[in-house]
Scaffold this motif. Structure first.
Motif, PDB file in Angstrom:
ATOM      1  N   GLN A 121      49.607 -44.334 -91.785  1.00  0.00           N
ATOM      2  CA  GLN A 121      49.121 -43.675 -92.988  1.00  0.00           C
ATOM      3  C   GLN A 121      48.151 -44.566 -93.743  1.00  0.00           C
ATOM      4  O   GLN A 121      48.145 -45.793 -93.575  1.00  0.00           O
ATOM      5  N   SER A 122      47.338 -43.930 -94.540  1.00  0.00           N
ATOM      6  CA  SER A 122      46.370 -44.650 -95.356  1.00  0.00           C
ATOM      7  C   SER A 122      45.997 -43.785 -96.555  1.00  0.00           C
ATOM      8  O   SER A 122      46.314 -42.586 -96.593  1.00  0.00           O
ATOM      9  N   GLU A 123      45.312 -44.403 -97.521  1.00  0.00           N
ATOM     10  CA  GLU A 123      44.828 -43.680 -98.680  1.00  0.00           C
ATOM     11  C   GLU A 123      43.321 -43.861 -98.808  1.00  0.00           C
ATOM     12  O   GLU A 123      42.780 -44.908 -98.423  1.00  0.00           O
ATOM     13  N   ILE A 124      42.647 -42.832 -99.325  1.00  0.00           N
ATOM     14  CA  ILE A 124      41.193 -42.831 -99.444  1.00  0.00           C
ATOM     15  C   ILE A 124      40.831 -42.506-100.889  1.00  0.00           C
ATOM     16  O   ILE A 124      41.385 -41.567-101.487  1.00  0.00           O
ATOM     17  N   LEU A 125      39.909 -43.288-101.438  1.00  0.00           N
ATOM     18  CA  LEU A 125      39.446 -43.082-102.805  1.00  0.00           C
ATOM     19  C   LEU A 125      38.004 -42.564-102.772  1.00  0.00           C
ATOM     20  O   LEU A 125      37.123 -43.190-102.179  1.00  0.00           O
ATOM     21  N   PHE A 126      37.783 -41.410-103.398  1.00  0.00           N
ATOM     22  CA  PHE A 126      36.461 -40.800-103.460  1.00  0.00           C
ATOM     23  C   PHE A 126      35.927 -40.856-104.900  1.00  0.00           C
ATOM     24  O   PHE A 126      36.693 -40.711-105.854  1.00  0.00           O
ATOM     25  N   ARG A 127      34.612 -41.025-105.040  1.00  0.00           N
ATOM     26  CA  ARG A 127      33.964 -40.868-106.335  1.00  0.00           C
ATOM     27  C   ARG A 127      33.568 -39.404-106.507  1.00  0.00           C
ATOM     28  O   ARG A 127      33.075 -38.773-105.581  1.00  0.00           O
ATOM     29  N   LYS A 128      33.780 -38.889-107.684  1.00  0.00           N
ATOM     30  CA  LYS A 128      33.473 -37.487-107.949  1.00  0.00           C
ATOM     31  C   LYS A 128      31.968 -37.266-108.103  1.00  0.00           C
ATOM     32  O   LYS A 128      31.281 -38.078-108.725  1.00  0.00           O
ATOM     33  N   GLU A 138      36.729 -40.427-112.961  1.00  0.00           N
ATOM     34  CA  GLU A 138      35.535 -40.462-112.115  1.00  0.00           C
ATOM     35  C   GLU A 138      35.866 -40.502-110.629  1.00  0.00           C
ATOM     36  O   GLU A 138      34.955 -40.501-109.793  1.00  0.00           O
ATOM     37  N   TYR A 139      37.148 -40.562-110.267  1.00  0.00           N
ATOM     38  CA  TYR A 139      37.551 -40.670-108.865  1.00  0.00           C
ATOM     39  C   TYR A 139      38.713 -39.713-108.596  1.00  0.00           C
ATOM     40  O   TYR A 139      39.363 -39.204-109.508  1.00  0.00           O
ATOM     41  N   TRP A 140      38.977 -39.507-107.315  1.00  0.00           N
ATOM     42  CA  TRP A 140      40.194 -38.816-106.899  1.00  0.00           C
ATOM     43  C   TRP A 140      40.670 -39.438-105.600  1.00  0.00           C
ATOM     44  O   TRP A 140      39.901 -40.030-104.848  1.00  0.00           O
TER      45      TRP A 140
END
Length: 452
Positions: free
Chosen positions: A382-389, A307-309
Motif C-alpha cells: 500500500q501507499s499514499e498519493i498527495l495531489f495538488r488541486k 490546496e491538496y487532497w
C-alpha cells in the motif's frame, strides 16, 4: 402530467441504457484487440542477426526486446516457437535450449541439438555454466517491462542452424512464430527482413554489422490470454460511509458443487489444502470472496486539504499459488498532471498521447515492497498519493476523485459501475434537490391543467 412524467423517466432510462452499452462496447473492444490504448506502441520484438556462415547453414544471435511499458513476463518465463521453411536442424545453442530433440536418426555422426520441424525454445536458468552462456541470457525466461527495468527487458540466445542456406539469397526465414509468456496472449506477425544491425566495438572505434537481419513483432491481447478478468477495483472515501466492493462474480463465481474452487482463509488446515490442490502452478487458487479475483486494488479518498487532497492505494493478493515480483500498477486519473508526493512507491508518468498527462505507472521500491507475497497476512502492499488541486477541474462530485482505469501487471482491472461510486454529500443534496424540483414542477403543471 402522466405523459410528462413518463417522458422524463423514459429519457433517463434511455440515457442509462445507452451509457451502459457504450461502456460495455468500449471494454469489449479494448479486451479483444491486440492493442493497448495506454501503450499503443507496446510490443515484443524478436530480432535474428546472422553473424556468420557454417558449411551448411548459419550462426545467429536471437534477441528478444520487451518494448511494452508495463507488461512483463514472469515465472516460469517465455517459450518461443516457429516452423522451419525447409529441412533445417539446430546443431547447437548457447543461452537457451529446445524442449525436445526430435528424430535425429538419419544423422550418423554429430547428432544435432534439435531436428524438429517446429522447435520450441526456452531460456536457461540462472546459474548456468559460463561456457553455455551469452550476454542477456539465462534469466529463467523472465523479461521485465521497458519502463520499469529496461536493463532486464532484453533476452538473447545463440543458435547454429544447419541444412539451411549459406548466403543472404538462399536463407529462408522461419515461419509461424509463437510466443507464450508463459500462457497464450501474444500473436506474432511474419518475419520481415530489415537493415542489418550494427554493433560498436568496446573501444568505440569500429562499427561492424550483421550479415543479415530479420524481425518478428508480437503483440498482446488480454482476451486471448484469459477469458475472465484477473483483477478488480474497489472504492471508498472519507465523505461517504459506503464501501463499494468489486462487482460480484467479477472473475468467476464460487462453485458449490466443487468445494476446491476456492480456499477459505479460516480453514484450520489451510497450508495442506493449498499444497494438495493438484492444480498447475499457473492456475490461480484464490481465497473465497464475492468477486473471486486473484488481485484486488482498493482506491480510498482519504483526506481533503485546502490546496491538496490525498488518496490511499492498497493492492491485495488473494492467490495462494502466486507471488508477484516486480509488480506494477497503471492508473489513469486527470489529477496525475499535478502529482505532489508519492509515498513508498516508485512513479513514472506515461504519456501515450501528446498533450495528455493523466496516466501513471507505479511499482514497489526494491528490497522493500517490490515483492507482493501470496494470499495471507503479507499478501498486500500500500501507499499514499498527495495531489495538488486544480481549482478549474477539482471536485468530489460525480465520482471525479476515482480512477478512470487501473491495470495490474498489464491486465485491465474491472471497475465498479459508475452509479455505484460513493457520492459526496454535496452531490447527494444536489441530486435530491434536482429530483424535488422535478416533482414540484410536475405537480404545478398538473395543478394548472386541473384549473383549466
Amino acid at each position: 402530467m402522466k405523459s410528462i412524467l413518463l417522458s422524463t423517466i423514459g429519457s433517463r432510462s434511455v440515457f442509462v441504457v445507452l451509457l451502459f452499452l457504450l461502456i460495455s462496447c468500449s471494454t469489449l473492444f479494448t479486451s479483444t484487440e491486440a492493442y493497448d490504448p495506454l501503450d499503443p506502441n507496446g510490443n515484443i520484438t524478436i530480432k535474428w542477426d546472422v553473424m556468420g556462415w557454417n558449411p551448411d547453414g548459419y550462426i545467429a544471435i536471437v534477441t528478444m526486446y520487451n518494448f511494452q511499458q508495463y507488461r512483463h513476463i514472469q515465472e516460469p518465463g517465455w517459450t518461443l516457437g516457429w516452423t522451419w521453411a525447409k529441412k533445417e536442424v539446430i546443431w547447437n545453442m548457447m543461452g537457451s535450449q529446445t524442449t525436445e530433440q526430435g528424430d535425429c536418426s538419419k544423422f550418423k555422426a554429430g547428432i544435432p541439438h534439435c531436428c524438429k520441424k517446429d522447435p520450441t525454445v526456452v531460456d536457461l536458468l540462472p546459474g548456468t555454466p559460463y561456457n553455455q552462456q551469452i550476454a542477456n541470457c539465462c534469466k529463467g525466461g523472465i523479461l521485465n517491462s521497458w519502463a520499469q527495468d529496461p536493463s532486464n527487458a532484453v533476452s538473447s540466445f545463440q543458435i547454429s542452424v544447419g541444412s539451411a542456406g549459406t548466403t543472404n539469397k538462399t536463407v529462408k526465414l522461419p515461419r509461424n512464430f509463437t510466443l507464450r509468456a508463459p500462457g497464450p496472449g501474444y500473436t506474432c506477425g511474419p518475419a520481415k527482413i530489415v537493415r542489418p544491425t550494427q554493433f560498436i566495438t568496446t573501444d568505440k572505434r569500429r562499427v561492424t554489422q550483421a550479415l543479415m537481419t530479420w524481425n518478428v513483432t508480437c503483440t498482446y491481447s488480454q482476451f486471448l490470454a484469459q477469458k475472465t478478468p484477473t483483477c478488480c477495483v474497489s472504492l471508498s472515501s472519507f465523505y461517504n460511509d459506503t464501501i463499494v466492493d468489486c462487482p460480484t462474480c467479477t472473475c468467476g463465481c464460487q462453485n458449490k458443487t466443487q468445494p476446491d474452487s476456492c480456499v477459505n482463509p479460516d480453514s484450520p488446515h489451510l497450508s495442506s489444502v493449498v499444497s494438495a490442490s493438484g492444480k498447475p502452478i499457473n492456475t490461480p487458487l484464490v481465497q473465497c470472496t464475492s468477486h473471486m479475483c486473484p488481485i484486488r486494488v482498493h482506491w480510498h479518498v482519504k483526506l481533503n486539504y485546502k490546496e491538496y487532497w490525498r488518496i490511499k492505494v492498497t493492492i491485495t493478493n488473494f492467490n495462494y499459488r502466486m507471488n508477484y515480483s516486480q509488480w506494477n500498477l497503471v492508473v489513469q486519473h486527470p489529477n496525475f498532471d499535478n502529482l505532489t508526493q508519492l509515498f513508498s512507491f516508485k512513479y513514472k508518468s506515461l504519456n501515450p498521447y501528446e498533450g495528455l498527462n493523466d496516466t501513471a505507472m507505479l511499482w514497489g521500491v526494491k528490497f522493500y515492497n517490490d515483492f507482493l507475497s501470496s494470499a495471507g497476512s503479507l499478501g498486500n502492499v500500500q501507499s499514499e498519493i498527495l495531489f495538488r488541486k486544480d481549482k478549474s477541474t477539482f471536485t468530489f462530485d460525480k465520482g471525479w476523485a476515482f480512477p478512470r482505469r487501473i491495470y495490474f501487471n498489464g491486465d485491465n482491472c474491472v471497475m465498479p459501475p459508475p452509479d455505484a461510486y460513493p457520492w459526496s454529500p454535496n452531490a447527494t443534496s444536489k441530486l435530491v434537490f434536482s429530483l424535488l424540483s422535478t416533482v414540484i414542477a410536475t405537480l404545478a403543471s398538473l395543478f394548472v391543467l386541473l384549473l383549466n
